[in-house]
Design an enzyme around this catalytic site. Structure first.
Site, PDB file in Angstrom:
ATOM      1  N   TRP A  21       7.402   8.492   4.403  1.00  0.00           N
ATOM      2  CA  TRP A  21       7.028   8.747   3.011  1.00  0.00           C
ATOM      3  C   TRP A  21       7.859   9.900   2.452  1.00  0.00           C
ATOM      4  O   TRP A  21       8.382   9.836   1.334  1.00  0.00           O
ATOM      5  CB  TRP A  21       5.534   9.061   2.955  1.00  0.00           C
ATOM      6  CG  TRP A  21       4.960   9.335   1.589  1.00  0.00           C
ATOM      7  CD1 TRP A  21       5.531   9.091   0.371  1.00  0.00           C
ATOM      8  CD2 TRP A  21       3.676   9.905   1.312  1.00  0.00           C
ATOM      9  NE1 TRP A  21       4.683   9.473  -0.646  1.00  0.00           N
ATOM     10  CE2 TRP A  21       3.542   9.972  -0.098  1.00  0.00           C
ATOM     11  CE3 TRP A  21       2.631  10.353   2.119  1.00  0.00           C
ATOM     12  CZ2 TRP A  21       2.391  10.492  -0.706  1.00  0.00           C
ATOM     13  CZ3 TRP A  21       1.490  10.856   1.510  1.00  0.00           C
ATOM     14  CH2 TRP A  21       1.381  10.928   0.108  1.00  0.00           C
ATOM     15  N   ASP A  51       7.807   3.702   9.979  1.00  0.00           N
ATOM     16  CA  ASP A  51       6.881   3.199   8.962  1.00  0.00           C
ATOM     17  C   ASP A  51       7.368   3.637   7.593  1.00  0.00           C
ATOM     18  O   ASP A  51       7.707   4.814   7.383  1.00  0.00           O
ATOM     19  CB  ASP A  51       5.479   3.756   9.209  1.00  0.00           C
ATOM     20  CG  ASP A  51       4.487   3.244   8.175  1.00  0.00           C
ATOM     21  OD1 ASP A  51       3.991   2.116   8.350  1.00  0.00           O
ATOM     22  OD2 ASP A  51       4.226   3.968   7.187  1.00  0.00           O
ATOM     23  N   TYR A  56       8.024   4.161  -1.674  1.00  0.00           N
ATOM     24  CA  TYR A  56       8.491   5.488  -1.283  1.00  0.00           C
ATOM     25  C   TYR A  56       9.872   5.715  -1.898  1.00  0.00           C
ATOM     26  O   TYR A  56      10.882   5.230  -1.401  1.00  0.00           O
ATOM     27  CB  TYR A  56       8.567   5.633   0.230  1.00  0.00           C
ATOM     28  CG  TYR A  56       7.240   5.572   0.963  1.00  0.00           C
ATOM     29  CD1 TYR A  56       6.020   5.655   0.284  1.00  0.00           C
ATOM     30  CD2 TYR A  56       7.197   5.446   2.347  1.00  0.00           C
ATOM     31  CE1 TYR A  56       4.813   5.610   0.960  1.00  0.00           C
ATOM     32  CE2 TYR A  56       5.991   5.407   3.030  1.00  0.00           C
ATOM     33  CZ  TYR A  56       4.807   5.477   2.333  1.00  0.00           C
ATOM     34  OH  TYR A  56       3.609   5.434   3.009  1.00  0.00           O
ATOM     35  N   SER A 154      -2.937  -1.436   5.506  1.00  0.00           N
ATOM     36  CA  SER A 154      -3.066   0.022   5.485  1.00  0.00           C
ATOM     37  C   SER A 154      -4.291   0.317   4.621  1.00  0.00           C
ATOM     38  O   SER A 154      -4.332  -0.093   3.458  1.00  0.00           O
ATOM     39  CB  SER A 154      -1.812   0.660   4.890  1.00  0.00           C
ATOM     40  OG  SER A 154      -1.899   2.073   4.895  1.00  0.00           O
TER      41      SER A 154
END
Length: 329
Positions: A21, A51, A56, A154
């Site tokens: 992220w 991930d 992002y 998620s």
């Protein structure tokens, strides 16, 4: 670093992965080369699970990962999990349909430079989505078409994870879990093990609180979510300091300090605590600091914590944190 099996996906992944992220957005200014260097450092340290998400940095994180994997010809050696859904505007349950998900998946495939996504996760959708079988039918169709190898979700809430596991195609659950967010260790972890669903742990260090390096005088950049999302102004507040009010979190950190052995940093102590739960497949701390990435990886090889240490961590949770988070997520 040992590997653990990621549910029924067929992937074996390192116990410590890399969350990306912060190489995309919302953590202050990070340029592309810094982001790519973080990925390189992770791979050099032995990490083989990355991930990311399509939002992002509007794809920046995915593109940086794709660039590094291409330069190293490492696509077959690394499992990349991405997420889709948060590009919807408005972000509403009806938007989680085949047409939109296929469009998001194709964009992520292009960003990463792959024919098929290793693992696609719904990106913290509204709770109602978990009660829409048609959304999971769409995911099945995307997998059948060869665009996606495996899929999962998620989630923000334990309820959402439990509901998602009722769909047989869901092979992974990603959630917030750390000494400040302990509720998943109860029923959800039990069900994940029973159903052989992989668990991916995000926000393991509570946005830096559990590194022990943040204090009451710490200031964050204007474009850092730890500045602008403390009350959940931009997205779920559970993603910022794990949902713990800043001052209460600092008090809890002070209470944890005496429990950390001299041979560990607080971050390593936290990661070691998380990895002691056998339902957990991998934990994905994010960082652009090569030193932090390497020390996070080293936590996997440290000795397990004692039963007494676990009991004391639970006591800190009960004394300082539980009232703020336990029933909320």
């Amino acid at each position: 670093m040992e590997q653990r099996t990621l549910g029924t996906t067929g992937y074996s992944v390192t116990e410590v992965g890399l969350g990306t992220w912060n190489i995309g957005s919302d953590w202050g200014d990070v340029n592309d080369e810094e982001g790519r260097e973080a990925v390189r450092t992770a791979l050099d340290a032995g990490i083989d699970f990355l991930d990311t998400a399509d939002v992002y940095g509007d794809g920046k994180s995915e593109r940086n990962i794709g660039t590094v994997l291409d330069e190293r010809d490492a696509f077959d050696d690394v499992t990349v999990a991405t997420k889709a859904g948060r590009r919807l505007d408005p972000h509403e349950p009806a938007g989680y349909n085949h047409e939109n998900l296929e469009r998001f998946v194709d964009r992520s495939r292009e960003n990463l430079g792959v024919d098929s996504l290793d693992l696609l996760q719904l990106h913290c959708p509204p709770t109602q989505v978990y009660y829409q079988p048609e959304t999971f039918d769409a995911l099945d169709e995307l997998r059948a078409s060869g665009r996606v190898d495996a899929y999962g979700v998620s989630v923000e809430k334990v309820e959402e994870g439990l509901k998602a596991m009722e769909y047989p195609g869901v092979e992974t659950i990603q959630l917030v879990f750390n000494p400040f967010r302990q509720r998943p260790a109860d029923l959800l972890f039990h069900e994940a093990k029973r159903r052989d669903v992989g668990i991916i742990v995000r926000v393991p260090l509570a946005s830096g609180l559990l590194t022990g390096t943040i204090d009451r005088d710490t200031e964050f950049p204007e474009n850092d979510h730890r500045n602008y999302n403390r009350e959940g102004e931009a997205f779920d507040v559970g993603e910022t300091f794990a949902g713990v009010p800043f001052e209460a979190g600092l008090d809890a950190v002070d209470a944890l300090r005496p429990l950390v052995p001299e041979t560990m940093s607080m971050a390593q102590f936290t990661l070691r605590w998380i990895l002691s739960f056998d339902a957990v497949t991998t934990v994905i701390p994010g960082s652009t600091s090569p030193e932090h990435i390497e020390t996070n990886v080293a936590a996997a090889d440290l000795p397990p914590l004692s039963a007494d240490q676990h009991q004391q961590v639970t006591q800190v949770y009960d004394d300082y944190v539980r009232e703020h988070v336990h029933q909320r997520w």
